[in-house]
Write an enzyme that holds these catalytic residues in place. Structure first.
Site, PDB file in Angstrom:
ATOM      1  N   LYS A  75     -14.486 -21.531 -10.303  1.00  0.00           N
ATOM      2  CA  LYS A  75     -15.680 -21.543  -9.750  1.00  0.00           C
ATOM      3  C   LYS A  75     -16.291 -22.631  -9.218  1.00  0.00           C
ATOM      4  O   LYS A  75     -16.806 -22.691  -7.887  1.00  0.00           O
ATOM      5  CB  LYS A  75     -16.294 -20.120 -10.035  1.00  0.00           C
ATOM      6  CG  LYS A  75     -15.630 -18.886  -9.834  1.00  0.00           C
ATOM      7  CD  LYS A  75     -16.379 -17.660 -10.592  1.00  0.00           C
ATOM      8  CE  LYS A  75     -15.895 -16.469 -10.381  1.00  0.00           C
ATOM      9  NZ  LYS A  75     -16.585 -15.298 -10.467  1.00  0.00           N
ATOM     10  N   ASN A  96     -16.696 -17.881  -5.349  1.00  0.00           N
ATOM     11  CA  ASN A  96     -15.817 -17.188  -5.411  1.00  0.00           C
ATOM     12  C   ASN A  96     -14.846 -16.540  -4.286  1.00  0.00           C
ATOM     13  O   ASN A  96     -13.831 -15.829  -4.300  1.00  0.00           O
ATOM     14  CB  ASN A  96     -16.415 -15.756  -6.074  1.00  0.00           C
ATOM     15  CG  ASN A  96     -16.741 -14.699  -5.309  1.00  0.00           C
ATOM     16  OD1 ASN A  96     -17.287 -14.982  -4.064  1.00  0.00           O
ATOM     17  ND2 ASN A  96     -16.872 -13.495  -5.714  1.00  0.00           N
ATOM     18  N   ASP A 112     -20.306 -12.311  -5.432  1.00  0.00           N
ATOM     19  CA  ASP A 112     -20.690 -11.507  -6.652  1.00  0.00           C
ATOM     20  C   ASP A 112     -22.027 -10.844  -6.495  1.00  0.00           C
ATOM     21  O   ASP A 112     -22.110  -9.622  -6.870  1.00  0.00           O
ATOM     22  CB  ASP A 112     -20.744 -12.469  -7.782  1.00  0.00           C
ATOM     23  CG  ASP A 112     -19.117 -12.680  -8.377  1.00  0.00           C
ATOM     24  OD1 ASP A 112     -18.283 -11.957  -8.151  1.00  0.00           O
ATOM     25  OD2 ASP A 112     -18.932 -13.506  -9.051  1.00  0.00           O
ATOM     26  N   ALA A 138     -25.322 -15.463 -19.583  1.00  0.00           N
ATOM     27  CA  ALA A 138     -25.932 -16.529 -18.759  1.00  0.00           C
ATOM     28  C   ALA A 138     -24.856 -17.271 -18.050  1.00  0.00           C
ATOM     29  O   ALA A 138     -25.101 -18.273 -17.713  1.00  0.00           O
ATOM     30  CB  ALA A 138     -26.780 -17.323 -19.483  1.00  0.00           C
ATOM     31  N   TYR A 224     -15.110  -3.622 -16.685  1.00  0.00           N
ATOM     32  CA  TYR A 224     -14.604  -2.281 -15.934  1.00  0.00           C
ATOM     33  C   TYR A 224     -13.392  -1.658 -16.730  1.00  0.00           C
ATOM     34  O   TYR A 224     -12.940  -0.692 -16.371  1.00  0.00           O
ATOM     35  CB  TYR A 224     -14.478  -2.543 -14.513  1.00  0.00           C
ATOM     36  CG  TYR A 224     -13.631  -3.644 -14.365  1.00  0.00           C
ATOM     37  CD1 TYR A 224     -12.264  -3.559 -14.239  1.00  0.00           C
ATOM     38  CD2 TYR A 224     -14.200  -4.859 -13.613  1.00  0.00           C
ATOM     39  CE1 TYR A 224     -11.510  -4.718 -13.821  1.00  0.00           C
ATOM     40  CE2 TYR A 224     -13.578  -5.996 -13.636  1.00  0.00           C
ATOM     41  CZ  TYR A 224     -12.145  -5.971 -13.560  1.00  0.00           C
ATOM     42  OH  TYR A 224     -11.355  -6.985 -13.327  1.00  0.00           O
TER      43      TYR A 224
HETATM   44  P1  NAP Z   1     -18.567 -16.515 -18.399  1.00  0.00           P
HETATM   45  O1  NAP Z   1     -19.095 -17.814 -17.558  1.00  0.00           O
HETATM   46  O2  NAP Z   1     -17.650 -17.105 -19.405  1.00  0.00           O
HETATM   47  O3  NAP Z   1     -19.985 -16.218 -19.363  1.00  0.00           O
HETATM   48  C1  NAP Z   1     -19.797 -15.397 -20.480  1.00  0.00           C
HETATM   49  C2  NAP Z   1     -21.184 -15.040 -21.008  1.00  0.00           C
HETATM   50  O4  NAP Z   1     -20.995 -14.112 -22.021  1.00  0.00           O
HETATM   51  C3  NAP Z   1     -21.980 -16.088 -21.636  1.00  0.00           C
HETATM   52  O5  NAP Z   1     -23.384 -16.054 -21.319  1.00  0.00           O
HETATM   53  C4  NAP Z   1     -21.864 -15.955 -23.060  1.00  0.00           C
HETATM   54  O6  NAP Z   1     -22.609 -16.704 -23.991  1.00  0.00           O
HETATM   55  C5  NAP Z   1     -21.715 -14.759 -23.248  1.00  0.00           C
HETATM   56  N1  NAP Z   1     -20.740 -14.277 -24.276  1.00  0.00           N
HETATM   57  C6  NAP Z   1     -19.537 -14.265 -24.448  1.00  0.00           C
HETATM   58  N2  NAP Z   1     -18.985 -13.880 -25.388  1.00  0.00           N
HETATM   59  C7  NAP Z   1     -20.069 -13.369 -25.992  1.00  0.00           C
HETATM   60  C8  NAP Z   1     -20.109 -12.629 -27.420  1.00  0.00           C
HETATM   61  N3  NAP Z   1     -19.071 -12.407 -28.152  1.00  0.00           N
HETATM   62  N4  NAP Z   1     -21.289 -12.075 -27.787  1.00  0.00           N
HETATM   63  C9  NAP Z   1     -22.389 -12.359 -26.834  1.00  0.00           C
HETATM   64  N5  NAP Z   1     -22.480 -13.169 -25.859  1.00  0.00           N
HETATM   65  C10 NAP Z   1     -21.022 -13.421 -25.387  1.00  0.00           C
HETATM   66  O7  NAP Z   1     -18.079 -15.243 -17.752  1.00  0.00           O
HETATM   67  P2  NAP Z   1     -18.673 -14.453 -16.493  1.00  0.00           P
HETATM   68  O8  NAP Z   1     -17.657 -14.907 -15.495  1.00  0.00           O
HETATM   69  O9  NAP Z   1     -19.998 -14.662 -16.303  1.00  0.00           O
HETATM   70  O10 NAP Z   1     -17.919 -13.054 -16.954  1.00  0.00           O
HETATM   71  C11 NAP Z   1     -19.048 -12.182 -17.968  1.00  0.00           C
HETATM   72  C12 NAP Z   1     -18.588 -10.841 -17.780  1.00  0.00           C
HETATM   73  O11 NAP Z   1     -18.535 -10.145 -16.656  1.00  0.00           O
HETATM   74  C13 NAP Z   1     -16.993 -10.629 -17.934  1.00  0.00           C
HETATM   75  O12 NAP Z   1     -16.608  -9.518 -18.874  1.00  0.00           O
HETATM   76  C14 NAP Z   1     -16.360 -10.355 -16.559  1.00  0.00           C
HETATM   77  O13 NAP Z   1     -15.159  -9.812 -16.980  1.00  0.00           O
HETATM   78  C15 NAP Z   1     -17.617  -9.737 -16.080  1.00  0.00           C
HETATM   79  N6  NAP Z   1     -17.245  -9.942 -14.656  1.00  0.00           N
HETATM   80  C16 NAP Z   1     -17.171  -8.795 -13.962  1.00  0.00           C
HETATM   81  C17 NAP Z   1     -17.122  -8.833 -12.523  1.00  0.00           C
HETATM   82  C18 NAP Z   1     -16.974  -7.669 -11.744  1.00  0.00           C
HETATM   83  O14 NAP Z   1     -16.929  -7.608 -10.481  1.00  0.00           O
HETATM   84  N7  NAP Z   1     -17.096  -6.492 -12.214  1.00  0.00           N
HETATM   85  C19 NAP Z   1     -17.214  -9.981 -11.894  1.00  0.00           C
HETATM   86  C20 NAP Z   1     -17.556 -11.193 -12.551  1.00  0.00           C
HETATM   87  C21 NAP Z   1     -17.415 -11.129 -14.236  1.00  0.00           C
HETATM   88  P3  NAP Z   1     -22.696 -18.099 -24.373  1.00  0.00           P
HETATM   89  O15 NAP Z   1     -23.645 -18.938 -23.151  1.00  0.00           O
HETATM   90  O16 NAP Z   1     -23.575 -18.037 -25.486  1.00  0.00           O
HETATM   91  O17 NAP Z   1     -21.271 -18.792 -24.430  1.00  0.00           O
END
Ligand code: NAP
Length: 282
Positions: A75, A96, A112, A138, A224
C-alpha cells in the site's frame, strides 16, 4: 447473474495485487458486481513479491489494466509508481485503489476510510459526529479509520496500540483531536474499533477488556473471518451493539468499483457473494 458472460478481447481487466493473495475475497466481490451489471470487465488477483509493488504497477500500466486494488504489503510502496494521489491517499501515504485516468495516468486513492464510514452510517445507523471513539491498532487500517473519524467530526479519537510510538504517529494524522491512550479507555467510548488482527484464525484474545464494553456503545471489529469474532461476541454479551469488518470490506470495494466503472455498485450482490465465499472457508 448473466449466463452469457464471457471474457473476450474487449474485456477490461482489473486486479488486486498483494502477498499473500490467494485468500483474497476481492475477485469474488467484483466479478459478482460486474456480472450483475452486465459489464464487460473481469477481476483477478496477482501475487506480487514484497518490494515489487511499484514494478507491478508499472507493468499494469503497460498492460492496460483498467484498475487495481492494492493490499498488504504494497500500500505504501506503490505510491512512487503513481502519477497523482487523492488527498486521502496523500494524507495516509497509502493507496488501496488505483484508477486509470485516460490512456496512461494512474491515480492512487484510499477507500478504506470512506468504506468504514459507510459501514457505520448505512449498516449500523451510527453517526460519528460528536462521538468519542477508541481505535485499537495503529497500522494502515487504523490510520484510515482515525482520519475518517476526524473528518466525520468525532469529538475525540483515542488510539491504543501495542507499540505506543506508532499510536502517537497515527494520532498525529488528526492533530488537536486524536491522542494515544489505552484499551481500558473503551469504557468511556461511544465507538470502539478493533484494527488489529486479534480475533483472527482462532486467536481468542480481546483488544479491549470485556468489562469496558456495555449498552449504548457500538463495537466494530475490522476482522470479518470468523464472522462472529471474540470481540463481537463479548460486546453483544455485555449489551453493546457490534459488527464485524465485512461492512467496511464491501463498502471500500464499492467505492473502488464506482471509481473504476462510473457505475453505482450493486451492494447487495457484492455482500451476498462475499458471504457465500466466506461460508465455504469455514
Ligand atoms: P497492519 O498495518 O499490519 O497493522 C496491524 C496493527 O495491529 C498494528 O498496530 C500492530 O501493532 C497491531 N497488532 C498486530 N498483532 C497484534 C497483537 N497480537 N496484539 C496487539 N496488537 C497487534 O495491518 P492493517 O492493514 O492495519 O490491518 C489490521 C486488521 O484490520 C487486520 O485484521 C486486517 O485484516 C483488518 N482489515 C480489515 C479491513 C476491512 O475492510 N474489514 C480493511 C483493512 C484491514 P504494532 O504497531 O505494535 O505492531
Amino acid at each position: 447473474m448473466q449466463s452469457s458472460w464471457q471474457v473476450a478481447g474487449s474485456t477490461r481487466v482489473a486486479a488486486v495485487i498483494g502477498h499473500p493473495i490467494h485468500h483474497s475475497i476481492s475477485p469474488v466481490i467484483h466479478n459478482a458486481a460486474f456480472r450483475a451489471l452486465d459489464l464487460d470487465w473481469v477481476f483477478t488477483a496477482f501475487e506480487v513479491a514484497p518490494g515489487r509493488g511499484a514494478a507491478a504497477v508499472d507493468g499494469a500500466r503497460d498492460l492496460g489494466l483498467a484498475g487495481l486494488s492494492v493490499t498488504m504489503p504494497h500500500k505504501a510502496d506503490v505510491v512512487r509508481a503513481l502519477d497523482r494521489l487523492s488527498p486521502t491517499a496523500e494524507t495516509l501515504g497509502a493507496v488501496n485503489t488505483i484508477v486509470r485516468n485516460g490512456t496512461r495516468e494512474f491515480v492512487g486513492d484510499n477507500t478504506d476510510g470512506a468504506g468504514f464510514l459507510d459501514a457505520l452510517r448505512k449498516d449500523e445507523g451510527f453517526e460519528p459526529a460528536g462521538r468519542r471513539c477508541l481505535v485499537v491498532g495503529a497500522g494502515g487500517a487504523a490510520r484510515a479509520v482515525v482520519v475518517a473519524l476526524a473528518e466525520a467530526g468525532a469529538s475525540e479519537v483515542i488510539v491504543a496500540n501495542r507499540t505506543v510510538e506508532r499510536a502517537e504517529e497515527a494520532a498525529s494524522l488528526a492533530p488537536n483531536l486524536a491522542r494515544s491512550g489505552s484499551p481500558e479507555e473503551a469504557d468511556a467510548a461511544d465507538l470502539v474499533v478493533n484494527a488489529t488482527p486479534q480475533g483472527m484464525a482462532g486467536d481468542r484474545t480481546l483488544p479491549v477488556p470485556a468489562s469496558s464494553l456495555g449498552p449504548g456503545q457500538l463495537v466494530v471489529d475490522l476482522v470479518y473471518h470468523p464472522a462472529l469474532t471474540p470481540l463481537v461476541e463479548a460486546a453483544r454479551e455485555r449489551g453493546a451493539a457490534a459488527a464485524n469488518g465485512l461492512g467496511m470490506l464491501i463498502h471500500q470495494a464499492a467505492h473502488a468499483f464506482r471509481l473504476w466503472t462510473g457505475e453505482d455498485p450493486p451492494l447487495e450482490v457484492m455482500s451476498a457473494a462475499a458471504l457465500a465465499d466466506l461460508a465455504l472457508r469455514d
